[in-house]
Design a protein around this motif. Structure first.
Motif, mmCIF file in Angstrom:
data_model
loop_
_atom_site.group_PDB
_atom_site.id
_atom_site.type_symbol
_atom_site.label_atom_id
_atom_site.label_comp_id
_atom_site.label_asym_id
_atom_site.label_seq_id
_atom_site.Cartn_x
_atom_site.Cartn_y
_atom_site.Cartn_z
ATOM 1 N N GLU A 220 -32.063 18.133 31.632
ATOM 2 C CA GLU A 220 -32.607 18.798 32.808
ATOM 3 C C GLU A 220 -31.773 18.480 34.057
ATOM 4 O OE1 GLU A 220 -34.629 21.523 33.733
ATOM 5 O OE2 GLU A 220 -35.019 21.120 31.635
ATOM 6 N N ASN B 282 -26.835 24.308 38.138
ATOM 7 C CA ASN B 282 -27.420 25.291 39.051
ATOM 8 C C ASN B 282 -26.916 25.112 40.480
ATOM 9 O OD1 ASN B 282 -28.947 26.694 37.220
ATOM 10 N ND2 ASN B 282 -30.849 26.495 38.390
ATOM 11 N N SER C 176 -34.691 22.931 41.606
ATOM 12 C CA SER C 176 -33.845 22.640 40.441
ATOM 13 C C SER C 176 -34.204 21.304 39.806
ATOM 14 C CB SER C 176 -32.381 22.604 40.852
ATOM 15 O OG SER C 176 -31.933 23.884 41.158
HETATM 16 C C1 LIG Z 1 -31.404 27.538 37.521
HETATM 17 O O1 LIG Z 1 -31.340 28.756 38.187
HETATM 18 C C2 LIG Z 1 -31.964 29.826 37.496
HETATM 19 C C3 LIG Z 1 -31.749 31.093 38.277
HETATM 20 O O2 LIG Z 1 -31.031 30.886 39.420
HETATM 21 C C4 LIG Z 1 -33.441 29.537 37.339
HETATM 22 O O3 LIG Z 1 -34.084 30.559 36.640
HETATM 23 C C5 LIG Z 1 -33.615 28.242 36.591
HETATM 24 O O4 LIG Z 1 -34.969 27.882 36.537
HETATM 25 C C6 LIG Z 1 -32.848 27.140 37.267
HETATM 26 N N1 LIG Z 1 -32.906 25.985 36.429
HETATM 27 C C7 LIG Z 1 -33.152 24.787 36.924
HETATM 28 C C8 LIG Z 1 -33.163 23.654 35.972
HETATM 29 O O5 LIG Z 1 -33.344 24.612 38.091
#
Ligand SMILES: *[C@@H]1O[C@H](CO)[C@@H](O)[C@H](O)[C@H]1NC(C)=O
Ligand SMILES: *[C@@H]1O[C@H](CO)[C@@H](O)[C@H](O)[C@H]1NC(C)=O
Ligand SMILES: *[C@@H]1O[C@H](CO)[C@@H](O)[C@H](O)[C@H]1NC(C)=O
Length: 607
Positions: free
Chosen positions: A123, A130, A212
């Motif tokens: 994660e 991200n 994120s």
């Molecule tokens: C990363 O970004 C995508 C779209 O921008 C999003 O759907 C996803 O949840 C994000 N993942 C994390 C771990 O933040």
């Protein structure tokens, strides 16, 4: 368990009174856990089914795998039961379920625990990925992102360390012996994540980073819950060799004899400071070369050593070194930013006295440096010991956040040191830290961060702030109730510095305020001067964290220790000796590393 909140502690006490009831529960839990281990690891079942498997046909295998899946999901439900984010726990672990269910074995609790840590690392990786797509609208965001990369790399490294430490051996007693380390590492991981988010200026990217990291933070909290649940159940089972803490409670606390002492004399002209304890005083009186370890290198401004700056000496430190590497820094003011990197493990640095050997700087927030990067001295390496040295940030109160020293490394010890600054002097950031006979001065939040730190026999000096400011000693930053972090001030003296003394009536001064939701600070056996406001503690903003924080006082004295007018927050308590015991050195920091260092330490209470 050693690190529960006061609320949970008093709950436990209540439960203890209803002893029969509790025993029944414990036995039930123990039986449940034994069944869990037996069923989940399927010690007997597996071996049997393995033998059979070889001779079984395709159909049998299919029905076996149906059983396996049922077993898996049952085990996952059980291991996730104590977590706060159960759904995240179950869904993350059930992914592992699918991937491994075809393997010819059932889940062992240790595997599940390991998996619960592995999913955090994944994660964190995703969050890093991200955030690499972020578009920065100003340099501050770009800088914050750079800090994040470092912090999250540290987080990943410590997660991998945790996984490999769980992985060594399959028996549960190994986990038990590692539980303190696991708690400590996982708490640091939460702290790294939070520090990363905090670094961003308010705006879209901060929100984005927070989003994120949201899942990673929840999974880290879950892993802490799992570690604590599994170990407390093992403790209930009384697995031999486990409940070290309880055995210690029965022992009489004594002062550890000093095996070696290498502290330089402080330069107070009238001898040693009056606040210093008898033991420390006795120890410090011993002078001469035998009180200092033989240094590997000497740093001296006058050229009488191998190096003229501390940074040069550190750069020349061998990459691989067994044992303790010792740097002696002779008297002088070192105006350089010093970083003891993560690779510099088990380093001892000692000076000629905390007012003689001084590392100084003046980086600060107002001049555009992020708080995280303002420190004159940064200690990242594990097992760092500093003795008889001073650390300063001279930016002054008008420059706001200006850190003198930031300490991140696990098992850090500061003995007879002096941290001088104004706002944010000492950033006790992560991991276990022990401060003994140090002088720490400042104005606002001048001891802050998310470490598990004990300040023993320290002199806490409050300085003169700006006219419109008030002083706060601590701003502990625990963000999740599962974290094992907190600050303990034990047998300290809290008093005004010389610049504040004549004008102290003009300013309000407090013991602490909650930087984060689960901020935890205990002040015990300390002498508090009248400059501390009768409220004792200050809110951060409105009623933020007043229910969730854990602030406590035990057996303090002095005019500022009067409890009559203290805040009435749900999270504030005057605690009993028994409750305070949890915050003494052995249960709170585990002491082998302190004892082995030769540092004087009081394991229990002073009185
Ligand atoms: C990363 O970004 C995508 C779209 O921008 C999003 O759907 C996803 O949840 C994000 N993942 C994390 C771990 O933040
Ligand atoms: C499960 O296996 C698939 C394919 O082998 C892989 O892409 C995925 O990352 C794995 N998931 C986990 C949680 O390990
Ligand atoms: C640092 O010291 C500790 C305690 O003596 C020891 O266990 C550890 O292996 C040392 N680490 C290194 C890298 O030398």
């Amino acid at each position: 368990m050693a690190f529960q909140d006061f609320g949970m502690l008093s709950e436990r006490r209540k439960a203890e009174r209803k002893e029969k009831h509790k025993r029944r529960i414990t036995i039930a839990a123990a039986i449940g856990f034994v069944l869990f281990i037996l069923l989940a690891s399927g010690v007997m079942l597996i071996n049997k089914s393995k033998e059979n498997k070889n001779s079984q046909d395709q159909n049998d295998k299919k029905s076996d795998s149906g059983n396996e899946i049922a077993k898996w999901s049952k085990a996952i439900k059980m291991i996730c039961a104590p977590t706060d984010y159960r759904q995240a726990c179950e869904s993350s672990l059930s992914k592992m379920n699918k991937n491994t269910s075809s393997n010819a074995h059932s889940p062992k609790p240790l595997e599940l625990l390991k998996a619960s840590i592995t999913v955090i690392a994944d994660e964190v990786e995703k969050a890093v990925h991200n955030s690499s797509k972020f578009k920065f609208s100003n340099p501050a965001e770009k800088d914050a992102f750079e800090d994040c990369k470092v912090l999250l790399a540290d987080a990943k490294e410590e997660l991998l360390e945790s996984i490999s430490s769980v992985g060594k051996g399959t028996d549960v007693t190994n986990l038990v012996s590692k539980s303190h380390d696991l708690n400590n590492w996982l708490s640091a991981v939460i702290s790294y994540q939070q520090t990363c988010i905090d670094g961003f200026p308010d705006g879209k990217l901060k929100t984005g980073m927070k989003k994120s990291l949201d899942k990673a933070k929840k999974l880290t909290s879950n892993a802490l819950a799992i570690v604590s649940e599994v170990t407390s159940l093992l403790s209930a089972l009384q697995i031999p060799g486990f409940d070290r803490r309880r055995r210690l409670l029965g022992q009489r606390e004594t002062m550890r004899p000093m095996t070696q002492s290498y502290v330089g004399d402080d330069d107070d002209e009238d001898g040693l400071p009056i606040w210093m304890s008898h033991e420390d005083r006795r120890m410090l009186k011993g002078k001469g070369p035998s009180n200092k370890p033989k240094p590997n290198v000497v740093v001296a401004k006058d050229g009488s050593g191998k190096f003229k700056t501390i940074s040069e000496a550190l750069a020349a430190m061998p990459k691989k070194y067994t044992g303790r590497y010792v740097i002696y820094v002779k008297e002088g003011i070192f105006d350089e930013t010093v970083t003891v990197t993560k690779e510099m493990v088990n380093l001892t640095m000692y000076g000629d006295g905390s007012r003689k050997t001084i590392v100084t700087g003046n980086k600060n927030f107002v001049d555009g440096v992020r708080t995280f990067q303002t420190a004159s001295f940064v200690a990242l390496g594990e097992g760092f010991i500093a003795k008889a040295m001073g650390f300063r940030n001279t930016a002054g109160p008008e420059k706001h956040q200006a850190v003198a020293i930031r300490v991140q490394g696990d098992r850090s010890i500061f003995l007879n040191c002096r941290m001088e600054g104004y706002q944010d002097t000492l950033y006790a950031q992560t991991h276990r830290q022990f401060y003994r006979s140090c002088v720490i001065s400042g104005t606002i939040d001048f001891i802050f961060g998310d470490a598990s730190a004990i300040f023993q026999n320290c002199l806490i000096l409050i300085r003169k702030p700006l006219d419109n400011q008030q002083n706060i000693i601590t701003a502990q930053g625990r963000t999740d109730k599962r974290e094992t972090t907190g600050y303990v001030l034990q047998n300290c003296r809290i008093q005004p510095d010389t610049d504040l003394e004549p004008v102290k009536a003009k300013f309000k001064n407090y013991l602490g305020r909650p930087w984060k939701e689960y901020s935890r600070t205990v002040v015990m056996e300390s002498t508090i001067s009248d400059l501390i406001h009768p409220d004792g503690w200050l809110p951060w903003s409105g009623d933020f964290a007043l229910k969730t924080l854990s602030y406590a006082e035990y057996n303090n004295k002095g005019p500022g220790a009067n409890l009559k007018a203290r805040v009435k927050w749900p999270g504030y308590k005057v605690i009993t000796k028994k409750q305070a015991q949890e915050f003494t050195v052995e249960p709170f920091l585990q002491t082998d590393w302190i004892k082995n260092s030769g540092t004087p330490v009081k394991l229990g209470f002073f009185t």
